[in-house]
Design an enzyme around this catalytic site. Structure first.
Site, short mmCIF file in Angstrom:
data_model
loop_
_atom_site.label_atom_id
_atom_site.label_comp_id
_atom_site.label_asym_id
_atom_site.label_seq_id
_atom_site.Cartn_x
_atom_site.Cartn_y
_atom_site.Cartn_z
CB CYS A 221 11.45 -10.65 -4.30
SG CYS A 221 9.67 -10.58 -4.54
CG ASP B 208 -2.04 -3.24 7.67
OD1 ASP B 208 -0.82 -4.23 7.62
OD2 ASP B 208 -1.51 -2.04 7.44
CE1 TYR C 137 -2.39 -1.78 12.03
CE2 TYR C 137 -3.41 -0.40 11.85
CZ TYR C 137 -2.65 -0.91 11.51
OH TYR C 137 -1.47 -0.08 10.97
CB CYS D 267 6.20 -7.08 0.94
SG CYS D 267 5.25 -8.77 -0.05
CD GLN E 5 -10.84 6.92 6.57
OE1 GLN E 5 -11.03 6.24 7.20
NE2 GLN E 5 -10.96 7.65 5.32
CB THR E 6 -4.86 9.89 3.60
OG1 THR E 6 -4.39 10.31 1.94
CG2 THR E 6 -4.08 10.40 3.78
CG LEU F 250 -7.71 12.95 5.90
CD1 LEU F 250 -7.66 13.01 7.16
CD2 LEU F 250 -6.79 12.44 5.53
N GLY F 251 -12.26 12.20 3.93
CA GLY F 251 -13.29 10.86 3.99
C GLY F 251 -13.74 10.56 5.37
CE1 TYR F 252 -16.00 4.51 5.08
CE2 TYR F 252 -14.25 5.61 4.08
CZ TYR F 252 -15.68 4.57 3.45
OH TYR F 252 -15.67 3.21 3.48
CD GLU G 23 -1.08 2.82 12.97
OE1 GLU G 23 -2.12 2.21 12.01
OE2 GLU G 23 0.16 2.33 12.43
FE1 SF4 Z 1 7.61 -10.40 -1.11
FE2 SF4 Z 1 9.05 -10.70 -2.27
FE3 SF4 Z 1 9.62 -10.21 -0.10
FE4 SF4 Z 1 7.73 -12.37 -0.63
S1 SF4 Z 1 10.26 -12.12 -1.58
S2 SF4 Z 1 7.89 -10.89 0.97
S3 SF4 Z 1 7.37 -11.47 -2.27
S4 SF4 Z 1 8.63 -8.83 -1.09
#
Ligand code: SF4
Length: 384
Positions: A225, A165, A147, A219, A69-70, A107-109, A64
């Site tokens: 979608c 997140d 988180y 998403c 970082q990447t 990785l930085g930080y 995690e």
């Molecule tokens: Fe995301 Fe599209 Fe799923 Fe809606 S339908 S949660 S915009 S991938």
């Protein structure tokens, strides 16, 4: 937080217009259907990752922190390398800072790497070497934010807590069509509450990983979608505004910074300096240099900085260039030049007292932890 436009469309059950998805089932009224669909999708689409084998709290924690970082592919490489050298909390607690920073290099930080060491030592001392299961105790470890504590508590121990997140913010802001900036109230609280409400009892490990995976694979910034298990519920998709969610605060402009560094070789060694601990890249080694003032050239700045910091009056040599990198909201240009040491019959010039300056051999340089732009400079200028 519920969108008036979405509500209207959903309750009327209107036919979909061309280019607009069919009216969604209301995600708030059908909330209990969401996690089973999500977890089924996750079971069929989850990526095999090395920290998804044993779900040991140590591995989940390290993964995690690296993932903050990447990207996933790089994190897998770093994770495998790390586990070969530091396979458990005890090994990390006993490691030297240089070894940990070297494993973290790129990785930085770097304060995150030092916090990992400090947390491992705390676990050895305060918890007898056993990773705490209680979210509050996890949260109390150095470098562990809300988180990470939630991710370790739920993924390693099955605690029913929500992990929020950027991926989860994006998914939920679209599912519920959150129309105000997601990092500010009231949107932030709305997303936190729904993130928790959707976690079913006894399913926190799979549900939370599935949420993150959905954000990472489907998403995404450009949502896919057609592959989404929640497409029939998603308000933003229905309204055709998914690509405008989440709403963000005004983007902060990048600030340009000019810095300089020099390659000064003498007697087969090259001059490096250890940065003070506590600041940016604290404890890492770099070539001498610093910030360029607005009224001077990078070359003048380099000679000034070297003289002020070490007393060495070097001359400019042949060869140089620039490396551009970004850090948080800074766009930093690192100008570099070769330098020629004053004649001292082949010997390296003396250095200021203390341990922060060193004439390093190429072999030592390869082992010392360095910030990414200086490692790049070692590669460009010295072929290391
Ligand atoms: Fe995301 Fe599209 Fe799923 Fe809606 S339908 S949660 S915009 S991938």
């Amino acid at each position: 937080m519920r969108s008036a436009r979405a509500t209207t469309a959903a309750t009327r059950g209107q036919r979909s217009l061309p280019g607009i998805a069919a009216a969604p089932r209301d995600p708030e009224r059908h909330a209990e259907e969401l996690s089973p669909l999500l977890c089924a999708w996750f079971a069929a689409n989850r990526r095999d990752l090395p920290w998804r084998v044993r779900y040991s709290p140590y591995e989940v924690w390290i993964s995690e922190i690296m993932l903050q970082q990447t990207q996933m592919e790089r994190a897998v490489d770093y994770f495998r390398r790390w586990m070969l050298r530091l396979p458990d909390v005890a090994a990390l607690a006993a490691a030297s800072e240089d070894e940990v920073l070297r494993l973290w290099e790129g990785l930085g930080y770097y304060s995150r790497a030092r916090n990992l060491m400090a947390a491992a030592r705390r676990i050895m001392e305060a918890h007898h070497g056993v990773f705490p299961a209680d979210p509050e105790q996890i949260r109390a470890l150095p470098g562990v934010g809300p988180y990470t504590a939630a991710a370790v508590a739920s993924i390693a121990f099955g605690a029913r807590v929500a992990c929020v997140d950027a991926n989860v913010e994006r998914v939920l802001s679209r599912l519920f069509n959150v129309e105000t900036p997601v990092r500010r109230e009231p949107a932030a609280g709305f997303i936190r509450r729904w993130a928790l409400r959707l976690v079913p009892e006894g399913q926190a490990r799979d549900h939370n990983q599935a949420m993150m995976e959905l954000g990472a694979l489907v998403c995404r910034k450009a949502p896919r979608c057609g592959l989404c298990p929640w497409s029939g519920f998603c308000r933003a998709r229905h309204l055709g505004v998914a690509d405008r969610r989440p709403v963000k605060d005004d983007a902060r402009g990048m600030t340009a910074l000019q810095t300089v560094a020099g390659l000064l070789e003498a007697a087969g060694r090259v001059l490096v300096h250890r940065r003070p601990t506590g600041g940016v890249w604290g404890g890492l080694w770099e070539f001498p240099g610093g910030d360029v003032r607005p009224d001077e050239t990078p070359q003048d700045a380099l000679l000034r900085l070297l003289r002020d910091k070490t007393g060495i009056a070097a001359r400019l040599g042949e060869g140089g260039g620039s490396i551009v990198h970004t850090r948080t909201r800074y766009r930093i240009t690192l100008h570099w030049r070769r330098l020629i040491a004053p004649e001292k019959r082949g010997a390296a010039p003396p250095l200021p007292p203390g341990h922060s300056w060193r004439w390093a051999t190429p072999e030592e340089l390869a082992r010392l932890p360095m910030p990414a732009p200086h490692r790049r400079l070692a590669s460009l200028g010295l072929g290391l």
